[in-house]
Write an enzyme that holds these catalytic residues in place. Structure first.
Site, short mmCIF file in Angstrom:
data_model
loop_
_atom_site.label_atom_id
_atom_site.label_comp_id
_atom_site.label_asym_id
_atom_site.label_seq_id
_atom_site.Cartn_x
_atom_site.Cartn_y
_atom_site.Cartn_z
N HIS A 1 0.86 -1.19 0.00
CA HIS A 1 0.00 0.00 0.00
C HIS A 1 0.89 1.24 0.00
O HIS A 1 1.76 1.38 0.85
CB HIS A 1 -0.91 -0.01 1.23
CG HIS A 1 -1.83 -1.17 1.26
ND1 HIS A 1 -1.43 -2.42 1.68
CD2 HIS A 1 -3.12 -1.29 0.86
CE1 HIS A 1 -2.44 -3.26 1.57
NE2 HIS A 1 -3.48 -2.61 1.08
N ASP B 1 -7.17 -10.55 0.60
CA ASP B 1 -6.99 -9.15 0.24
C ASP B 1 -6.47 -8.33 1.41
O ASP B 1 -6.12 -8.88 2.47
CB ASP B 1 -8.28 -8.57 -0.36
CG ASP B 1 -9.39 -8.37 0.66
OD1 ASP B 1 -9.16 -8.50 1.88
OD2 ASP B 1 -10.52 -8.06 0.23
N SER B 2 -6.45 -7.04 1.26
CA SER B 2 -5.93 -6.13 2.28
C SER B 2 -6.67 -6.21 3.60
O SER B 2 -6.14 -5.85 4.64
CB SER B 2 -5.98 -4.69 1.77
OG SER B 2 -5.24 -4.56 0.59
#
Length: 182
Positions: free
Chosen positions: A54, A97-98
């Site tokens: 990120h 996922d995140s």
């Protein structure tokens, strides 16, 4: 008379445009079918998600600390290198996922590849077109996307990656995975 001529010209242009569009869609469909068939006759590929990064300039420290950047998962695909040494293939993968939710993805990828003199090392630039579904984006309803694709490889092992653009606090994520061809 001028009005009649304009109507006839417009009708001819519309017919010509429709015929051109039909031909374009036929060519597009034939191209996809050819790539699909060549990929299915190609080699198998195992996909292993490696890293989700990120962009630190677009997220707060608190948000970064809450994200998963180790996307456990696995994928499988079929692909081939064309007559010019460029890779093309279809794939499916699932990963965390995140937000630690499972994210499925299935699509097509293509890279234009450059090789070293011995053809062992290669780098590529291209794109991927895919369908994915996320828990935090319309509750797992599939949606299409297109992203850039980069790759660096040695023989049958390649690391591929993409960047999801966005704005402050959303998107701006680099995703990397390994691809092993067997």
């Amino acid at each position: 008379m001028a009005l009649a001529w304009a109507c006839l010209s417009g009708a001819a242009l519309a017919f010509s445009s429709q015929a051109h569009a039909d031909n374009l869609f036929t060519q597009l469909g034939d191209g996809i079918a050819e790539r699909w068939n060549r990929s299915m006759d190609g080699k198998s590929q195992l996909y292993l998600p490696l890293e989700t990064w990120h962009n630190r300039a677009t997220y707060t420290r608190q948000a970064i600390d809450s994200f998963n950047e180790r996307p456990w998962g696995l994928g499988y695909g079929k692909g081939y290198y064309d007559d010019h040494g460029n890779w093309q293939g279809f794939y499916a993968m699932v990963f965390k996922d995140s937000h630690m939710k499972w994210e499925p993805i299935a699509g097509y990828g293509s890279t234009w590849d450059w090789y070293t003199g011995d053809h062992d090392w290669h780098v590529g630039l291209g794109y991927t077109l895919f369908l994915t579904a996320r828990k935090d984006v319309i509750d797992y309803i599939p949606f299409p996307a297109a992203l850039p694709l980069v790759s660096v490889g040695y023989k049958d092992f390649t690391v591929q990656g993409t960047y999801v653009p966005g704005r402050r606090g959303t998107g701006n994520v680099a995703f990397f995975w390994a691809q092993y061809t067997f």
